[in-house]
Motif scaffolding. Structure first.
Motif, PDB file in Angstrom:
ATOM      1  N   UNK A  73       2.523  -0.137   0.748  1.00  0.00           N
ATOM      2  CA  UNK A  73       2.748  -1.544   1.036  1.00  0.00           C
ATOM      3  C   UNK A  73       2.661  -2.345  -0.263  1.00  0.00           C
ATOM      4  N   UNK A  74       3.487  -3.362  -0.333  1.00  0.00           N
ATOM      5  CA  UNK A  74       3.428  -4.269  -1.478  1.00  0.00           C
ATOM      6  C   UNK A  74       2.774  -5.586  -1.104  1.00  0.00           C
ATOM      7  N   UNK A  75       2.266  -5.670   0.124  1.00  0.00           N
ATOM      8  CA  UNK A  75       1.570  -6.858   0.595  1.00  0.00           C
ATOM      9  C   UNK A  75       0.175  -6.885  -0.040  1.00  0.00           C
ATOM     10  N   UNK A  76      -0.138  -7.974  -0.729  1.00  0.00           N
ATOM     11  CA  UNK A  76      -1.421  -8.054  -1.440  1.00  0.00           C
ATOM     12  C   UNK A  76      -2.442  -8.915  -0.702  1.00  0.00           C
ATOM     13  N   UNK A  77      -2.184  -9.215   0.574  1.00  0.00           N
ATOM     14  CA  UNK A  77      -3.124 -10.057   1.317  1.00  0.00           C
ATOM     15  C   UNK A  77      -4.471  -9.362   1.487  1.00  0.00           C
ATOM     16  N   UNK A  78      -4.453  -8.035   1.679  1.00  0.00           N
ATOM     17  CA  UNK A  78      -5.709  -7.297   1.825  1.00  0.00           C
ATOM     18  C   UNK A  78      -6.498  -7.339   0.516  1.00  0.00           C
ATOM     19  N   UNK A  79      -5.792  -7.238  -0.606  1.00  0.00           N
ATOM     20  CA  UNK A  79      -6.449  -7.322  -1.911  1.00  0.00           C
ATOM     21  C   UNK A  79      -7.140  -8.678  -2.075  1.00  0.00           C
ATOM     22  N   UNK A  80      -6.456  -9.747  -1.670  1.00  0.00           N
ATOM     23  CA  UNK A  80      -7.047 -11.088  -1.764  1.00  0.00           C
ATOM     24  C   UNK A  80      -8.281 -11.181  -0.865  1.00  0.00           C
ATOM     25  N   UNK A  81      -8.192 -10.680   0.359  1.00  0.00           N
ATOM     26  CA  UNK A  81      -9.333 -10.709   1.277  1.00  0.00           C
ATOM     27  C   UNK A  81     -10.497  -9.910   0.718  1.00  0.00           C
ATOM     28  N   UNK A 273      -1.915  -1.685  -4.142  1.00  0.00           N
ATOM     29  CA  UNK A 273      -0.727  -1.298  -4.913  1.00  0.00           C
ATOM     30  C   UNK A 273      -1.010  -1.305  -6.410  1.00  0.00           C
ATOM     31  N   UNK A 274      -0.111  -0.669  -7.134  1.00  0.00           N
ATOM     32  CA  UNK A 274      -0.132  -0.794  -8.586  1.00  0.00           C
ATOM     33  C   UNK A 274       0.258  -2.231  -8.941  1.00  0.00           C
ATOM     34  N   UNK A 383      -7.969  -3.430 -22.409  1.00  0.00           N
ATOM     35  CA  UNK A 383      -8.303  -2.145 -21.796  1.00  0.00           C
ATOM     36  C   UNK A 383      -7.391  -1.872 -20.603  1.00  0.00           C
ATOM     37  N   UNK A 384      -7.130  -2.927 -19.812  1.00  0.00           N
ATOM     38  CA  UNK A 384      -6.233  -2.766 -18.675  1.00  0.00           C
ATOM     39  C   UNK A 384      -4.841  -2.339 -19.139  1.00  0.00           C
ATOM     40  N   UNK A 385      -4.323  -3.000 -20.160  1.00  0.00           N
ATOM     41  CA  UNK A 385      -2.991  -2.665 -20.657  1.00  0.00           C
ATOM     42  C   UNK A 385      -2.941  -1.235 -21.196  1.00  0.00           C
ATOM     43  N   UNK A 386      -4.029  -0.796 -21.820  1.00  0.00           N
ATOM     44  CA  UNK A 386      -4.078   0.580 -22.319  1.00  0.00           C
ATOM     45  C   UNK A 386      -4.034   1.570 -21.153  1.00  0.00           C
ATOM     46  N   UNK A 387      -4.812   1.277 -20.103  1.00  0.00           N
ATOM     47  CA  UNK A 387      -4.797   2.133 -18.918  1.00  0.00           C
ATOM     48  C   UNK A 387      -3.426   2.126 -18.257  1.00  0.00           C
ATOM     49  N   UNK A 388      -2.786   0.981 -18.255  1.00  0.00           N
ATOM     50  CA  UNK A 388      -1.450   0.889 -17.664  1.00  0.00           C
ATOM     51  C   UNK A 388      -0.446   1.733 -18.460  1.00  0.00           C
ATOM     52  N   UNK A 389      -0.584   1.709 -19.787  1.00  0.00           N
ATOM     53  CA  UNK A 389       0.284   2.540 -20.627  1.00  0.00           C
ATOM     54  C   UNK A 389       0.054   4.019 -20.336  1.00  0.00           C
ATOM     55  N   UNK A 390      -1.207   4.411 -20.206  1.00  0.00           N
ATOM     56  CA  UNK A 390      -1.525   5.790 -19.855  1.00  0.00           C
ATOM     57  C   UNK A 390      -0.941   6.156 -18.493  1.00  0.00           C
ATOM     58  N   UNK A 391      -1.025   5.205 -17.561  1.00  0.00           N
ATOM     59  CA  UNK A 391      -0.488   5.437 -16.224  1.00  0.00           C
ATOM     60  C   UNK A 391       1.023   5.677 -16.296  1.00  0.00           C
ATOM     61  N   UNK A 392       1.701   4.831 -17.076  1.00  0.00           N
ATOM     62  CA  UNK A 392       3.154   4.976 -17.202  1.00  0.00           C
ATOM     63  C   UNK A 392       3.513   6.338 -17.789  1.00  0.00           C
ATOM     64  N   UNK A 393       2.770   6.771 -18.816  1.00  0.00           N
ATOM     65  CA  UNK A 393       3.045   8.065 -19.436  1.00  0.00           C
ATOM     66  C   UNK A 393       2.829   9.197 -18.433  1.00  0.00           C
ATOM     67  N   UNK A 464      -2.929 -14.301 -10.744  1.00  0.00           N
ATOM     68  CA  UNK A 464      -2.619 -13.851 -12.109  1.00  0.00           C
ATOM     69  C   UNK A 464      -2.125 -12.404 -12.141  1.00  0.00           C
ATOM     70  N   UNK A 465      -1.818 -11.852 -10.965  1.00  0.00           N
ATOM     71  CA  UNK A 465      -1.276 -10.496 -10.908  1.00  0.00           C
ATOM     72  C   UNK A 465       0.030 -10.493 -10.127  1.00  0.00           C
ATOM     73  N   UNK A 466       0.774  -9.439 -10.288  1.00  0.00           N
ATOM     74  CA  UNK A 466       1.958  -9.217  -9.466  1.00  0.00           C
ATOM     75  C   UNK A 466       2.130  -7.718  -9.266  1.00  0.00           C
ATOM     76  N   UNK A 467       2.720  -7.369  -8.135  1.00  0.00           N
ATOM     77  CA  UNK A 467       2.892  -5.950  -7.798  1.00  0.00           C
ATOM     78  C   UNK A 467       3.828  -5.292  -8.808  1.00  0.00           C
ATOM     79  N   UNK A 468       3.437  -4.120  -9.283  1.00  0.00           N
ATOM     80  CA  UNK A 468       4.281  -3.339 -10.194  1.00  0.00           C
ATOM     81  C   UNK A 468       4.794  -2.120  -9.442  1.00  0.00           C
ATOM     82  N   UNK A 469       6.008  -1.758  -9.716  1.00  0.00           N
ATOM     83  CA  UNK A 469       6.625  -0.626  -9.042  1.00  0.00           C
ATOM     84  C   UNK A 469       6.735   0.527 -10.033  1.00  0.00           C
ATOM     85  N   UNK A 470       5.919   1.575  -9.852  1.00  0.00           N
ATOM     86  CA  UNK A 470       5.923   2.660 -10.842  1.00  0.00           C
ATOM     87  C   UNK A 470       7.274   3.335 -10.967  1.00  0.00           C
TER      88      UNK A 470
END
Length: 719
Positions: A73-81, A273-274, A383-393, A464-470
């Motif tokens: 799911x790309x719905x982020x309402x649960x994340x907000x809750x 979601x990512x 640190x988040x961006x570094x982890x995201x780069x690792x995730x992409x790799x 300040x976030x948005x869903x990313x699609x791997x």
């Protein structure tokens, strides 16, 4: 009994598989005599290579069926809750509120009035010879009224200071509440990810155990050296250690603090979601914080209330009643009133300088805290961006292995003798290992998100976030794609070829018209294959004359028939504008279309289907709005005009109703080659913002691909 050609082919394929199994060994050097000898001593009394191949293939099928097939799911309402809820049972604000209210009430009832009394008894004779006394005893009682100092006006200032202090406590507790929530959410994120990671590790352990068992059999046949077995056992030991280190320690406080739904592991898969973090947005939110500035101002105002000028001056009007005895026989009483004033004598006052210094200290503390928190915020973002780069790799690695496995499975589905179940199992093990790594990286990304969220005032992480699609990391084609498939092509092309083409071209769903004479076995197998590849299949009805049915019995009968299959939804490609008398009966047909759609909406609900429709770009606004209200998705058929300006203009009304529901449908026959189609889609997405694209249809797209290939070959030949 003569051996058929089909049996010969089957035996040949089994022989090739046997050869592939032998290639696992790095020391494939045995004589033919040794090979013949080995045919007597492995599976029971004899070596049964066919049985080994079958067992590996069955195990592979079982493991493939266990692969992730979740509905992300790309719905982020649960994340907000999840982030905005309060988990601590302690409410310090209420405790402080009660304490300060009592103190303020006490000060309000204290007007500075004081009852004073004094009794004096003198002794006779005195210590000195000539000493005499003016009275024998004296008693007085009186009332004093403190106006300054610790009196009426001072109490009013104390009330002001207490109110400021209460607000300071509220702000500090608001920040403290986020910090308390951080502890709960941190443990929750670790807990829920560990739960799912344990499942993944056990799944991989099963796979490695099977590999070890297979390798040992092949070792006894001298087709695998001991080094390969040691490598597999090393992998098993590593997985055992990871399972032991990943023990899930259930925390009863988590169960008490979180709703039961949050403790389900499916929440992790489907509703976390990512995501990406917008650096500009977190900088804006941090700089717009009012918390620190308000807190500093309150501390200054509290200091000013506590040290307001005049608090060290005492002014006390009073009234006293005296009872005086000059001797044992003479007594008198009288009253008196007066004013008592006390003024400090200072040769040099430093009040203003002290106040200014204290205010500067408060401001400096605020600036220092803000500077430190700003640096901390940036560090966690990096640190988040570094982890995201690792995730992409890691995701690239997974997709690469997925592609290799996909090709291997296509060989299996097509009966290619080059298919190796052992190679497929090894590739599957690599995929599981990468998925475990991706799970750890995703957990780390969420922990960084949590820390960043704690440092900001916002209650909603979606600010300040948005869903990313791997899949966009490695996507071949732009947008989220659907495709129409009509019954003629469906019945003509094998399921394996259909699904391979759909998957390779990154279609996420297909609208399939199974036709009037449904091939049940083929349809069921096709839907199962699509679901295995996370592809949705919608049952498409394309009978234009169905709208003429007054009670829609044809629609009901058709949905009953299609309801026997595991479709994900219903798609109506019913086009009244294609009927010959459309111009004469336009209004009647449109009204009838809405009635049909209401019936389809009800029938879809009974089957738990989503409902989508295909409509042209020229329906009236009121009809279009009704269609959107009754449908989950609306496919706008923008055929015949391969112009982004035209489509953008013609679909503006539909997009204004709902961008989320809008899908732009294009015809492959409107383009001369695949490159032109893909460039057009990319430009269309950029201009309209609509990422959902449908292609009409499978046959036309195949023809476009063939035309593209032929054009390239002709150009090469001419050159």
């Amino acid at each position: 009994m003569p051996i058929s050609k089909k049996q010969n082919i089957r035996r040949y394929i089994q022989f090739i598989l046997f050869v592939v199994l032998m290639m696992l060994s790095t020391s494939f050097v045995k004589s033919q005599e040794q090979s013949n000898e080995m045919t007597r001593v492995v599976e029971g009394d004899t070596v049964n290579l066919n049985k080994i191949v079958e067992n590996v293939a069955l195990f592979l099928e079982e493991q493939l069926n266990r692969k992730d097939q979740h509905d992300y799911k790309n719905d982020t309402s649960v994340l907000r809750m999840l982030f905005s809820s309060s988990y601590s049972q302690l409410n310090q604000n209420e405790a402080y509120q009660e304490l300060y209210n009592h103190q303020i009430s006490a000060l309000k009832n204290d007007w500075g009035l004081k009852l004073r009394g004094n009794y004096t008894e003198n002794f006779e004779p005195g210590f000195f010879e000539d000493e005499d006394i003016s009275f024998l005893r004296r008693l007085y009682v009186g009332i004093e009224w403190d106006l300054l100092g610790n009196g009426l006006i001072s109490n009013n200032q104390k009330i002001i200071a207490l109110k400021k202090d209460l607000r300071i406590k509220e702000l500090e507790n608001a920040k403290l509440e986020k910090q308390n929530n951080y502890i709960y959410l941190y443990n929750y994120i670790v807990y829920i990810f560990k739960r799912f990671k344990t499942e993944k590790l056990n799944q991989r352990l099963d796979l490695v155990n099977k590999q070890i068992a297979l390798a040992k059999k092949l070792y006894l046949m001298r087709y695998v050296n001991w080094e390969r077995i040691l490598e597999l056992q090393r992998n098993k030991r590593r997985i055992d250690i990871m399972i032991n280190n990943n023990q899930v320690y259930y925390n009863s406080q988590l169960a008490e603090a979180f709703d039961e739904i949050f403790m389900e592991s499916d929440i992790l898969i489907n509703y976390l979601p990512l995501f990406s973090i917008d650096a500009d947005k977190i900088a804006t939110l941090f700089n717009e914080r009012t918390f620190d500035e308000e807190l500093a101002n309150l501390r200054i105002e509290k200091y000013e209330a506590e040290h307001k000028g005049g608090t060290d001056i005492s002014i006390r009007p009073y009234f006293r009643w005296y009872y005086l005895m000059r001797d044992a026989y003479t007594a008198q009483n009288y009253g008196s009133a007066g004013l008592s004033v006390t003024l400090p004598i200072r040769f040099k006052s430093t009040r203003n300088e002290v106040a200014a210094a204290q205010k500067q200290i408060i401001i400096n503390d605020q600036n220092l805290d803000q500077f430190n928190e700003g640096n901390e915020l940036l560090n966690y973002y990096y640190e988040f961006e570094y982890k995201k780069t690792q995730y992409a790799y890691a995701y690239y690695q997974k997709i690469l292995t997925d592609e290799r496995l996909r090709k291997e499975l296509i060989k299996r589905d097509l009966g290619d003798e080059g298919f190796s179940p052992v190679r497929a199992v090894s590739l599957l093990d690599d995929i599981f290992a990468t998925e475990i790594e991706l799970l750890d990286l995703k957990r780390d990304m969420y922990l960084r998100l949590l820390k960043i969220y704690t440092l900001l005032e916002t209650k909603n992480p979606n600010n300040f976030t948005e869903v990313a699609y791997p899949e966009n990391f490695v996507s071949k084609y732009a947008g989220n794609r659907s495709m129409y498939i009509w019954s003629d092509e469906f019945n003509k092309v094998s399921n394996a070829s259909l699904v391979a083409y759909i998957k390779n071209n990154e279609f996420e769903e297909v609208m399939l018209s199974p036709g009037t004479d449904i091939n049940s076995n083929k349809l069921k197998a096709f839907i199962n294959l699509c679901h295995y590849e996370n592809i949705k299949v919608l049952a498409m009805i394309g009978n234009n004359r169905m709208i003429l049915d007054p009670d829609f019995s044809t629609l009901r009968q058709k949905t009953i028939e299609l309801g026997r299959y595991d479709f994900d939804g219903l798609h109506l490609d019913v086009e009244p504008h294609a009927l010959a008398d459309w111009q004469q009966n336009r209004t009647t047909y449109l009204n009838q279309y809405i009635k049909m759609l209401r019936e389809a909406h009800t029938l879809s609900g009974l089957n738990d289907w989503e409902l989508s429709v295909s409509i042209p770009v020229f329906y009236p606004a009121n009809i279009t709005k009704s269609i959107y209200q009754l449908s989950d998705k609306v496919f706008i058929m923008a055929y015949g005009h391969p112009s982004t300006d035209y489509i953008s203009r013609k679909t503006s009304e539909e997009r204004s109703i709902s961008e989320e529901k809008t899908v732009i449908a294009l015809s492959a026959s409107d383009f001369k080659d695949r490159l032109q189609l893909e460039n057009f889609i990319q430009k269309l997405i950029e201009e309209t913002g609509i990422r959902k694209i449908a292609i009409h249809d499978f046959e036309r797209l195949i023809n476009l691909d063939d035309s593209t290939i032929n054009t390239v070959e002709n150009n090469l030949f001419e050159n």
